[in-house]
Each structure stands twice: as structure tokens, then as C-alpha cells.
Write an enzyme that holds these catalytic residues in place. Structure first.
Site, PDB file in Angstrom:
ATOM      1  N   GLU A   1      29.244  42.134  44.392  1.00 54.74           N
ATOM      2  CA  GLU A   1      28.457  43.191  43.743  1.00 54.74           C
ATOM      3  C   GLU A   1      26.998  42.792  43.572  1.00 54.74           C
ATOM      4  O   GLU A   1      26.109  43.636  43.662  1.00 54.74           O
ATOM      5  CB  GLU A   1      29.092  43.579  42.397  1.00 54.74           C
ATOM      6  CG  GLU A   1      30.259  44.556  42.506  1.00 54.74           C
ATOM      7  CD  GLU A   1      31.545  43.926  43.048  1.00 54.74           C
ATOM      8  OE1 GLU A   1      31.627  42.677  43.108  1.00 54.74           O
ATOM      9  OE2 GLU A   1      32.465  44.668  43.417  1.00 54.74           O
TER      10      GLU A   1
ATOM     11  N   HIS B   1      39.343  49.668  34.604  1.00 54.72           N
ATOM     12  CA  HIS B   1      39.017  50.565  35.714  1.00 54.72           C
ATOM     13  C   HIS B   1      38.838  52.005  35.237  1.00 54.72           C
ATOM     14  O   HIS B   1      39.009  52.937  36.006  1.00 54.72           O
ATOM     15  CB  HIS B   1      40.117  50.550  36.778  1.00 54.72           C
ATOM     16  CG  HIS B   1      40.147  49.313  37.617  1.00 54.72           C
ATOM     17  ND1 HIS B   1      40.534  48.087  37.116  1.00 54.72           N
ATOM     18  CD2 HIS B   1      39.853  49.094  38.921  1.00 54.72           C
ATOM     19  CE1 HIS B   1      40.472  47.187  38.098  1.00 54.72           C
ATOM     20  NE2 HIS B   1      40.061  47.771  39.192  1.00 54.72           N
TER      21      HIS B   1
END
Ligand SMILES: Cc1ncc(C[n+]2csc(CCOP(=O)(O)OP(=O)(O)O)c2C)c(N)n1
Lengths: 326, 336
Positions: A61, A130
Site C-alpha cells: 500500500e 474490513h
């Protein structure tokens, strides 16, 4: 053209339109290429634009967002995908320290025209790591623009504005809305950043919502209509720029404000909006400002628990009813 | 001063080397000036001086094209100057002047001059390595033949962004050079005490399929040649290189750090191999006379003295600047 399109297909459609228009637009992210994205939001892009413009990345990321930044500083327009918005934490340095500050601290020498797209929010039972609605993370940082569409046409229109923007835009796609359907965007559709939409007109109460809470607010408004409560629903569409004017204008004829947020109550964007209305629109109010937000807990897994935490049509309906007592 | 762009490895002649010597002399004197101005209260905040590192910045810049990209750290005065910023613009920025490189919004840690390829100095350790990879990617996409360079410290090799950037650069075969200025210390801690390999940057490179090279970072010719070779490789499409240039900072880490943690005699040993002394020796061998060198030094001295005066006399940064340049339209409006 089909008469309805899903929110998920609208994401790919919005990106494709801009990539056709501007050869400097490129995409990078995990699994976005031949696989079409884990949420199938980039389906078809790889076939149309090939591996040079649709780049699969390693699970990195920091590299995804850092490289997007360097690329944006040097003449191309990257659209970076961070798979789940929770993972923005892994590259938070770039959102908090690098991307939003570099123009400022270099005295305007640098332009960073990039979009960071990410799947945000709960409702799908993905569990605490999530499922978060994290648009507030971005809101705390001066220098980021924030879009969060609630319907397919806005996805396309805001995507066009985000990709064309010379400023960095964090683009929150809502996981819970991916399967929802709506009218397709007309050709050349652009929704200017910072322009809220009035998605339902009403005269008794202004309900301000964003992304997933827009359909919730609309459902609550429909339920209250037979009770002679007329709710005006505003879809903010963007947090920065924040369209305060549309909210204040609406309050001129409703005089009551309800803000519906999916993010936790503490530090939520609604608090900023409430504070602005208290500062600048106190005279317009006949009742206290009501914020409906998620509870201050990590998002639980089971439906029965998740429903207790996130605003629902029931909870929004109930709170609006109470506010009408003033 | 981005200089002799098309020079290949080993091709620097005496005149070119003399010019690099003069640039190093300018940088050294600018650092001394920054130090003195800080001590006299005219520079606020902090400074991270690079005296001792000059050969890395100057040697590398001379091997790059003017349109190549450079990303540096908070210890970046030397890169900014080697990459075309004037000592006056830099010192003015340190002194919060309107004529500073970033008009008072950057400061010592963020010297940036985009139009000469100095894409900024970043104060979060290691954060700019992925950016350099991204700039290299952009060059690749646009087909320009440009390369991007990230200069960073040894300490940065233990942060995740270093590893993510190297991996991405390798799998995408990006035209990027990762140049580590290994000065053997992080802030106050020796890098060797927190790193499992002897050469923190170069030894990790092969793990990503990238060539890693350890070089003498105090010899401007060695740096020039290594960077010229790596840039040539990058432009040919053969991907990234890690260069670990061993060097030493003469001052402490920042501000008034007296660097008490350094063992007795260590600084003195390095001073014998000061980049200016090493270049001086090369030049003498190449037949450059002592008075030519002395003239280069006195020109450098004059440049920096003028820069100090000009920066001191410049107007203060305009307070209205606080509200410009957040957005591309030049302003800072976030709401209607
Ligand atoms: C992410 C991050 N952690 C810690 C710091 C504080 N810090 C500033 S400089 C420095 C040492 C870095 O050492 P090195 O990378 O070797 O570079 P040098 O200062 O020697 O040039 C540290 C720990 C920081 N700026 N950023």
C-alpha cells in the site's frame, strides 16, 4: 444503453470514460487488472487499456500510494486503488503527510492530480478490519478532497470530476452499495466536486446524508410521509469541498437538521457540519441539531450486532420523529 | 548546477572536475553559514547539515540530465544546491524570507525547486522512495527517458517504504536510482547496532533482484561514475540500481547536537578523507594549479557571503502566504 446500471459497473464505466478521454490517466492497484478487482469494479479495463495503463501491483500500500504521488507530480494522472478503506492505514503517511502537504510546503511548486479509490463501509458482514467507514480519517487532513457517491450516475460524474481535478481526491466507494442499481450516467456526465444534491424535497426537516446513509435517509423519509412529516434529503456527495450553502438554504424552509453518518459518532464529519450550522445558521433552527451516527465500537461481524451499531431506517425514522416534537 | 549531463562514466576532464569542486565548496560554505545563522538565532526550527556529504550530491547531479528527477530528505541542502537552487534562495528559506525557495512554507527540511528537477525534500524517513519509483514510472509511461533518483540515509533502509519501493521498482523495471548516503548513524544510534547486514542498502538490493553497489561516497569522481553507469542502465530499460555511498556527516544530526556519541578520533579520520580534500588531490594530479583551486574557493566564498547578505536583507515571508497553495487553484477554500 441499459436503463439501469449497478454502482459497481458504474465505477469501471466512470474510469473507462476518463481513460478514453485522457491518455495520461493510468490505474494501479492490487488485482485490478485481468482479475477485474476484488469487488469487480475494474472489469473490462484491462481488456480495453492493457497492462501499461492498468497495472497490477504487489501488496504494497505504501508503494501504491507513494508511487501514485510521484507519478502525479511528474505528468500523469494515476488512479490508485486501495482495496478496502481500512487498508488506508497501511499508507496513512501518504494521506496524512505527503500528498496533501507537498503543494503547500513547496510554495505551490507541485501539483498532485491523483485519485485514491477505495471500498468503504460496512453492512456486508466483513468484520471489524474490513468494514469501517473511514472518510473521517481523510477529513482530518487539510489538502485532500473527498468524494463519496451514493448512486451509479454520481459514481460516474464524480469520478470524472475527481480524475480531472488537479487536486488529490480520496474517492470512497461504498461496499454496501456495489450491487445497488440506478439510472446510468448520461454521456459527458460530470458532477462538480463540492456540489451537494437534493435527492428528495421536503418542508419539515433537512436530513443530510452521505453514500450509504442516503438510501437509509430516503427510506426513512418515505416511511414518515404518511405521518405528515415531510423530510428533505440532501446527499452531500463530497466532504471536501463541503457544500454548507445547500444545507443552510434547505434549513431556511425546514428549520430542523438531522445528520446521518455511518462513521462512529466521535469525530464524525457530521460534527463539523453541525458546528458550522450552529455558527452560521443558528437563527434558522427551531430544534437542536440531531446527529445519528454509528456507535463507538469496532464494527461487529454478525448482522444482529452490526445492525445495532450502524444507523438503520428504523433508528433514523425514530430520531426524526422525536425531533419533530420540538 | 545540474551540469555535464551527457558525461559518461570516467569522462570528467579537469575543467569539469574543477567545477564540481567549486560546487562542493559552495555547499560547504552554505552549510557553515546555515550553522552560524542558526546559532545567532536567525534560523528557527532545525537544520540537518550535510557538510561531509557533498560529493554524493554533486557527483550524482553531474551524472544526471537536467530533466531527471531528484527526491531528497530533510538533510537536503546539498541536493537542492547541486540541483540548481541558489545558496541565496536556500538561506532565505531558512530565514523565513519572502524570497525563500518555498516562500517561507518549506523551511530547511523541505527545500524544493521543481523547475530544476529537485522534486522536494521529505521529512518522514523513507517516504520519498516510493515517490521516486512513481516519478520513474511516469517517465516510463511517457517514454521520456528520464530517470528518478531518491537520496536517503542508512536509517531509511529499515522502514517499510524502502522495501516496498525496491520491490515495485524491480518488478516494474523502473528507471530509478536509490542512492543511500550511508553516514553510519541514524540520529544518534549507529546503524550497525540495529541492522543485520553490513551494508544496509546494498546488501538488501539483491533480495529484490536489483544490483547493489557500495562506493566511496567522499570521492566525487567515484560517485559520478557509479551514478552515470546506473543512469545509463536505467535509461536502457534495465531497471533500478541501489548505490550505497559511504560518507560521514561533520556536524551532529541536527541543530546543536554535539555528536558526543561518536568515538574519539572517528571524525578526524573522516576529515582526512573530506570530499573537498579528495577532489583537491585529484585536481592536483590532473595538473590543476593551486591558485586555480584557491580562486575556485574564493569565488565560492564570495557567492555565499553575498547570499547571506541578500537573504538577511530580503523581506520577511508574507503572512498571507499561510492561506495560499493548499489547492491547485492557489487557494485554501474547503467549503462553500
Ligand atoms: C518515519 C520517521 N521516523 C522517525 C523520524 C525521526 N528521524 C528524523 S531523522 C532520523 C534519522 C534518520 O537517519 P538516516 O536515515 O540514516 O539519515 P541521516 O539523518 O543520517 O541523513 C530519524 C529517526 C522521522 N523523521 N520519520
Amino acid at each position: 444503453m441499459a436503463d439501469v446500471i449497478t454502482y459497481r459497473d458504474a465505477v469501471a464505466e466512470g474510469i473507462a470514460r476518463e481513460m478514453r478521454r485522457d491518455p495520461s490517466v493510468v490505474c494501479l492497484g492490487e488485482d485490478i487488472g485481468a482479475a477485474g478487482g476484488v469487488f469487480k469494479t475494474t472489469v473490462g479495463l484491462y481488456d480495453e487499456f492493457g497492462p501499461d495503463r492498468i497495472r497490477d501491483t504487489p501488496i504494497s500500500e505504501q508503494a501504491i500510494v507513494g508511487a501514485a504521488m510521484g507519478a502525479a507530480m511528474t505528468g500523469i494522472r494515476p488512479v490508485a486503488e486501495i482495496m478496502f478503506s481500512d487498508f488506508l492505514a497501511c499508507c496513512w503517511d501518504y494521506l496524512a503527510n505527503e500528498i496533501p502537504k507537498v503543494r503547500y510546503m513547496t510554495g505551490g511548486q507541485v501539483t498532485v492530480p491523483l485519485v485514491i479509490r477505495t471500498a468503504n463501509g460496512g453492512g456486508l458482514g466483513f468484520g471489524a478490519q474490513h468494514s469501517q467507514a473511514v472518510e473521517n480519517w481523510a477529513l482530518t487532513v487539510p489538502g485532500l478532497k473527498i468524494a463519496a457517491p451514493s448512486n451509479p450516475a454520481d459514481v460516474v460524474g464524480l469520478m470524472a470530476a475527481a480524475i480531472r481535478s488537479d487536486d488529490p481526491v480520496v474517492f470512497f466507494e461504498h461496499k454496501g452499495l456495489f450491487a445497488s442499481k440506478g439510472t446510468p450516467a448520461p454521456p459527458e456526465h460530470v458532477v462538480e466536486l463540492g456540489q451537494a444534491g437534493i435527492v428528495r424535497e421536503g418542508s419539515d426537516v433537512t436530513v443530510v446524508a452521505l453514500a450509504s446513509t442516503v438510501p437509509t435517509a430516503l427510506a426513512a423519509a418515505e416511511r414518515l410521509a404518511p405521518e405528515d412529516i415531510s423530510a428533505e434529503v440532501i446527499d452531500l456527495r463530497c466532504l471536501i469541498p463541503l457544500d454548507v450553502r445547500t444545507v443552510l438554504t434547505s434549513l431556511q424552509h425546514t428549520s430542523r437538521l438531522v445528520i446521518v453518518e455511518e462513521n462512529p459518532y466521535q469525530g464524525g464529519w457530521g460534527a463539523t457540519l453541525a458546528s458550522l450550522v450552529a455558527d452560521e445558521g443558528f437563527d434558522l433552527l427551531d430544534a437542536p441539531i440531531k446527529r445519528i451516527a454509528s456507535a463507538c465500537v469496532p464494527l461487529p461481524f454478525a448482522d444482529a450486532l452490526e445492525e445495532r451499531v450502524i444507523p438503520t431506517t428504523d433508528s433514523v425514522t425514530d430520531q426524526i420523529r422525536r425531533l419533530m416534537a420540538y | 548546477m545540474t551540469g555535464t549531463s551527457t558525461q559518461q562514466a570516467g569522462q570528467l576532464d579537469a575543467a569539469a572536475l574543477l567545477s564540481l569542486y567549486e560546487q562542493m565548496s559552495v555547499i560547504r560554505r552554505t552549510e557553515k553559514a546555515a550553522h552560524d545563522l542558526f546559532m545567532s538565532g536567525l534560523v528557527k526550527g532545525t537544520t540537518h547539515l550535510a557538510a561531509g556529504h557533498e560529493a554524493v550530491a554533486v557527483g550524482a547531479s553531474a551524472a544526471l540530465r537536467p530533466d531527471d528527477y531528484v527526491f531528497a530528505t530533510y538533510r537536503g541542502h546539498h541536493h537542492a544546491i547541486a540541483r540548481g537552487a541558489t545558496p541565496e534562495e536556500c538561506l532565505a528559506e531558512l530565514m523565513s524570507k519572502a524570497t525563500g525557495l518555498c516562500r517561507g512554507k518549506g523551511g530547511s527540511m523541505h527545500l524544493t525547486k521543481v523547475d530544476t528537477g529537485m522534486l522536494g525534500s521529505y521529512a518522514i524517513v523513507g517516504s520519498h522512495l516510493p515517490m521516486a519509483a512513481g516519478a520513474a514510472w511516469s517517465a516510463q509511461v511517457r517514454g521520456t527517458g528520464q530517470v528518478a533518483v531518491a537520496f536517503f540515509g542508512d536509517g531509511a533502509t529499515n522502514i517499510g517504504a524502502f522495501h516496498e519501493a525496491l520491490n515495485l521498482a524491480a518488478v516494474w523495471q523502473l528507471p530509478v536510482l536509490f542512492i543511500c548516503e550511508n553516514n553510519f548513524y541514524m540520529e544518534y544510534t549507529p546503524i550497525s547496532s540495529v541492522t543485520p547486514v553490513a551494508n544496509p542498502a546494498a546488501d538488501r538490493a539483491p533480495g529484490y533482484g536489483i544490483p547493489g553497489e557500495v562506493i566511496d561516497g567522499n570521492d566525487v569522481l567515484t560517485v559520478h561514475d557509479a551514478v552515470a553507469r546506473a543512469a545509463e542502465r536505467a535509461r536502457a530499460g534495465d531497471g533500478p540500481t541501489v548505490i550505497e555511498a559511504q560518507t560521514y556527516r561533520h556536524y551532529g544530526h541536527s541543530r546543536t547536537d554535539p555528536a558526543k556519541y561518536r568515538p574519539d578520533g572517528e571524525l578526524e579520520q573522516w576529515l582526512e578523507r573530506d570530499p573537498l580534500t579528495v577532489a583537491h588531490r585529484h585536481l592536483t594530479q590532473l595538473g590543476i594549479a593551486g591558485d586555480e583551486l584557491a580562486q575556485a574557493d574564493s569565488r565560492a566564498e564570495q557567492v555565499v557571503a553575498n547570499a547571506v547578505d541578500a537573504a538577511k536583507n530580503a523581506p520577511d515571508a508574507d503572512p498571507a502566504e499561510a492561506f495560499t497553495d493548499v489547492w491547485a487553484d492557489g487557494g485554501s477554500t474547503w467549503r462553500t
